[in-house]
Design an enzyme around this catalytic site. Structure first.
Site, PDB file in Angstrom:
ATOM      1  N   GLU A 119      62.171  69.811  39.527  1.00  0.00           N
ATOM      2  CA  GLU A 119      61.755  70.140  40.689  1.00  0.00           C
ATOM      3  C   GLU A 119      62.104  68.904  41.569  1.00  0.00           C
ATOM      4  O   GLU A 119      61.522  67.461  41.334  1.00  0.00           O
ATOM      5  CB  GLU A 119      60.259  70.552  41.084  1.00  0.00           C
ATOM      6  N   ASN A 148      62.792  72.783  47.260  1.00  0.00           N
ATOM      7  CA  ASN A 148      61.976  73.533  48.246  1.00  0.00           C
ATOM      8  C   ASN A 148      62.721  73.788  49.379  1.00  0.00           C
ATOM      9  O   ASN A 148      63.384  73.025  50.176  1.00  0.00           O
ATOM     10  CB  ASN A 148      60.800  72.412  48.632  1.00  0.00           C
ATOM     11  N   GLU A 204      62.948  77.144  45.764  1.00  0.00           N
ATOM     12  CA  GLU A 204      61.558  77.610  45.633  1.00  0.00           C
ATOM     13  C   GLU A 204      61.072  77.905  47.174  1.00  0.00           C
ATOM     14  O   GLU A 204      61.201  77.043  47.942  1.00  0.00           O
ATOM     15  CB  GLU A 204      60.707  76.423  45.191  1.00  0.00           C
ATOM     16  N   ASP A 210      56.852  80.127  45.134  1.00  0.00           N
ATOM     17  CA  ASP A 210      56.248  78.808  44.860  1.00  0.00           C
ATOM     18  C   ASP A 210      54.682  79.072  45.243  1.00  0.00           C
ATOM     19  O   ASP A 210      54.385  79.867  45.964  1.00  0.00           O
ATOM     20  CB  ASP A 210      56.572  77.619  45.724  1.00  0.00           C
ATOM     21  N   GLU A 231      52.072  75.139  37.236  1.00  0.00           N
ATOM     22  CA  GLU A 231      52.225  73.609  37.849  1.00  0.00           C
ATOM     23  C   GLU A 231      50.764  73.105  37.911  1.00  0.00           C
ATOM     24  O   GLU A 231      50.035  73.795  38.087  1.00  0.00           O
ATOM     25  CB  GLU A 231      52.522  74.167  39.385  1.00  0.00           C
TER      26      GLU A 231
HETATM   27  P1  C2E Z   1      54.946  71.628  45.652  1.00  0.00           P
HETATM   28  O1  C2E Z   1      56.349  72.176  45.974  1.00  0.00           O
HETATM   29  O2  C2E Z   1      53.972  72.437  45.409  1.00  0.00           O
HETATM   30  O3  C2E Z   1      55.217  70.598  44.667  1.00  0.00           O
HETATM   31  C1  C2E Z   1      54.314  70.299  43.662  1.00  0.00           C
HETATM   32  C2  C2E Z   1      53.165  69.101  44.113  1.00  0.00           C
HETATM   33  O4  C2E Z   1      52.293  69.129  43.112  1.00  0.00           O
HETATM   34  C3  C2E Z   1      53.970  67.362  44.094  1.00  0.00           C
HETATM   35  O5  C2E Z   1      53.336  67.005  44.953  1.00  0.00           O
HETATM   36  C4  C2E Z   1      53.642  67.246  42.516  1.00  0.00           C
HETATM   37  O6  C2E Z   1      53.481  65.807  42.443  1.00  0.00           O
HETATM   38  C5  C2E Z   1      52.393  67.671  42.310  1.00  0.00           C
HETATM   39  N1  C2E Z   1      51.968  68.024  40.991  1.00  0.00           N
HETATM   40  C6  C2E Z   1      52.605  68.246  39.964  1.00  0.00           C
HETATM   41  N2  C2E Z   1      52.108  68.345  38.642  1.00  0.00           N
HETATM   42  C7  C2E Z   1      50.748  67.917  39.156  1.00  0.00           C
HETATM   43  C8  C2E Z   1      49.653  67.596  38.221  1.00  0.00           C
HETATM   44  O7  C2E Z   1      49.530  67.902  36.906  1.00  0.00           O
HETATM   45  N3  C2E Z   1      48.394  67.349  38.746  1.00  0.00           N
HETATM   46  C9  C2E Z   1      48.463  67.069  40.356  1.00  0.00           C
HETATM   47  N4  C2E Z   1      47.268  66.707  40.855  1.00  0.00           N
HETATM   48  N5  C2E Z   1      49.521  67.282  41.005  1.00  0.00           N
HETATM   49  C10 C2E Z   1      50.797  67.615  40.502  1.00  0.00           C
HETATM   50  P2  C2E Z   1      54.148  66.076  45.822  1.00  0.00           P
HETATM   51  O8  C2E Z   1      55.430  65.537  45.499  1.00  0.00           O
HETATM   52  O9  C2E Z   1      53.182  65.068  46.715  1.00  0.00           O
HETATM   53  O10 C2E Z   1      54.572  66.959  47.074  1.00  0.00           O
HETATM   54  C11 C2E Z   1      53.766  67.764  47.760  1.00  0.00           C
HETATM   55  C12 C2E Z   1      54.399  69.031  48.594  1.00  0.00           C
HETATM   56  O11 C2E Z   1      55.211  68.644  49.572  1.00  0.00           O
HETATM   57  C13 C2E Z   1      55.338  69.800  47.616  1.00  0.00           C
HETATM   58  O12 C2E Z   1      54.476  70.854  46.825  1.00  0.00           O
HETATM   59  C14 C2E Z   1      56.077  70.633  48.699  1.00  0.00           C
HETATM   60  O13 C2E Z   1      55.501  71.598  49.454  1.00  0.00           O
HETATM   61  C15 C2E Z   1      56.213  69.479  49.735  1.00  0.00           C
HETATM   62  N6  C2E Z   1      57.740  68.921  49.638  1.00  0.00           N
HETATM   63  C16 C2E Z   1      58.125  67.736  48.862  1.00  0.00           C
HETATM   64  N7  C2E Z   1      59.337  67.507  49.175  1.00  0.00           N
HETATM   65  C17 C2E Z   1      59.582  68.613  49.790  1.00  0.00           C
HETATM   66  C18 C2E Z   1      61.031  68.928  50.562  1.00  0.00           C
HETATM   67  O14 C2E Z   1      62.139  68.441  50.189  1.00  0.00           O
HETATM   68  N8  C2E Z   1      61.099  70.114  51.355  1.00  0.00           N
HETATM   69  C19 C2E Z   1      59.984  70.652  51.495  1.00  0.00           C
HETATM   70  N9  C2E Z   1      60.008  71.764  52.388  1.00  0.00           N
HETATM   71  N10 C2E Z   1      58.733  70.468  51.181  1.00  0.00           N
HETATM   72  C20 C2E Z   1      58.693  69.491  50.224  1.00  0.00           C
HETATM   73 CA    CA Z   2      57.748  73.303  45.167  1.00  0.00          CA
HETATM   74 CA    CA Z   3      53.749  74.389  44.086  1.00  0.00          CA
END
Ligand code: C2E
Ligand code: CA
Ligand code: CA
Length: 390
Positions: free
Chosen positions: A164, A223, A255, A285, A342
């Site tokens: 992702e 995403n 997603e 998602d 996830e």
């Molecule tokens: P998401 O799409 O649900 O992405 C998964 C988030 O869960 C990611 O956080 C990832 O680092 C975190 N994660 C994955 N595995 C684990 C785990 O085992 N434990 C824990 N505690 N966390 C885990 P991240 O990278 O901080 O991203 C947060 C959210 O920000 C994403 O949730 C998504 O909704 C948004 N996001 C990030 N990049 C984009 C983008 O380019 N466009 C959009 N629209 N949203 C984005």
């Molecule tokens: Ca996602």
């Molecule tokens: Ca997610």
């Protein structure tokens, strides 16, 4: 919303009710006014905050008694500024503005609530305004980096099947900014659409060079926000970019967060069919985080269901948790939908999910999101073998 759904007359009635109520509380220690639209302001002498709580309860009671049923959307957010010594020197506008800032924060919270102004609110708002104004230039300067979190096929020798793509803002002046600090802000404007498109184009560009260097084919998920989905040129834009970089079919995955379903399920289902025909994989998602209705899945031709991180944060009764998870996985399988879990952080859960038939895991137990170069190395180092995690 009330104007749109119930009509202006009903909206006016609601405003009049609030005004009437405020008249009942006016006195030597309390004056109120309507500022504009649906914004009211007042100054009151108040020895403790309970007075405010009971005021809010009385207002709701007043509205209920006046025949304005308490609709779920008649929320009353209140921002409060507490006068301090020396405030007499400030203009009233400045002080009202402070209360307004607290009001904005209160509006972001569900239900009727109070938020008290403090300096951190002002700092946050200034910071948000600064980030917002810098965002477009930052995209032009490629300050947003693609981090990739590997997805591991646990039914197939723990192979890396893809990743992702997650945004990180590497600002020369502020350092690394995590999505939690800019995504909610961007979602308030069209900036989120710009960012999603930026991420998709950069992901395609990376994938093209990855293929040209003989890299092995994997899937890559980006995403797509709700605002992006409802753009008129949404499908065309993603299709054109995919063609521009000659990306093969069934490689790029989009997603969509579960909350999109609340907006318009039928339109969403139509878009998914359209995207499938153009060679995209579509996934739902954050499934299980809020609005999900299992019933909706019957008419939704999605390819992948991503079980939300909440499923795997240890509940009080792990036995019940696992019954729910394995049944969701089974149901998805019968509907020909792949499942990705996830946020999995321990091997115990991995083994349970493997037995339950879950296809793929994306979680810290195997790897955290990493810069694209690191992901590239990971792919070369684990050509066909089983991935043990890093
Ligand atoms: P998401 O799409 O649900 O992405 C998964 C988030 O869960 C990611 O956080 C990832 O680092 C975190 N994660 C994955 N595995 C684990 C785990 O085992 N434990 C824990 N505690 N966390 C885990 P991240 O990278 O901080 O991203 C947060 C959210 O920000 C994403 O949730 C998504 O909704 C948004 N996001 C990030 N990049 C984009 C983008 O380019 N466009 C959009 N629209 N949203 C984005
Ligand atoms: Ca996602
Ligand atoms: Ca997610």
């Amino acid at each position: 919303l009330i104007n749109d759904v119930l009509g202006y007359e009903e909206g006016d009635r609601l405003l009049r009710l609030v005004a009437e109520f405020l008249r009942t509380v006016e006195g030597p220690d309390c004056i109120c006014c309507r500022i504009a639209a649906d914004n009211f302001a007042g100054i009151t002498r108040c020895e403790d905050t309970q007075v405010l709580d009971s005021g809010l309860c009385q207002l709701k009671e007043y509205m209920r008694n006046s025949g304005m049923d308490e609709q779920p959307f008649t929320e009353i957010p209140v921002g409060v500024y507490r006068f301090r010594a020396g405030d007499g020197k400030q203009s009233l506008d400045v002080l009202v503005n402070y209360a307004n800032m607290a009001h904005k924060i209160a509006k972001e919270r569900p239900g009727s609530s109070y938020v008290f102004y403090d300096d951190s609110i002002r700092r946050r708002m200034l910071e948000d305004t600064a980030l917002e104004s810098e965002a477009e230039a930052a995209m032009e300067d490629d300050e947003f980096k693609l981090y990739m979190q590997p997805k591991i096929d646990i039914q197939n020798g723990n192979q890396i099947t893809g990743a992702e793509v997650l945004a990180r803002w590497l600002s020369p002046s502020r350092g690394l900014i995590l999505p939690g600090n800019f995504i909610p802000l961007f979602e308030k404007s069209e900036l989120i659409v710009k960012l999603d498109r930026y991420m998709f184009e950069h992901a395609c560009r990376w994938y093209r060079s990855h293929l040209e260097q003989g890299g092995r084919p994997v899937s890559l998920a980006v995403n797509v926000s709700k605002a992006g989905l409802f753009q008129n040129d949404f499908v065309d834009y993603y299709t054109d970019i995919k063609a521009k970089y000659s990306i093969p079919d069934r490689v790029m995955e989009l997603e969509f967060t579960e909350s999109i379903l609340a907006a318009d399920t039928e339109l969403f289902a139509e878009l998914v069919v359209n995207l499938n025909a153009r060679g995209f994989i579509c996934s739902l998602d954050d499934f299980g985080s809020g609005y999900s209705s299992l019933n909706l899945l019957k008419n939704l031709p999605i390819d992948v269901l991503k079980l939300d991180i909440l499923f795997f944060q240890k509940s009080r009764d792990i036995r019940r948790e696992r019954i729910v998870v394995s049944n969701v996985i089974n149901m998805a399988k019968e509907l020909d939908i792949k499942t990705i879990a996830e946020g999995v952080e321990d091997m115990d859960t991995v083994e349970f999910l493997r037995k339950a038939g879950c296809n793929v895991i994306q979680g810290y137990v195997f790897a955290k999101p990493m810069p694209q170069e690191d992901f590239e190395h990971l792919l070369t180092d684990n050509q066909d073998g089983s991935f043990e995690g890093c």
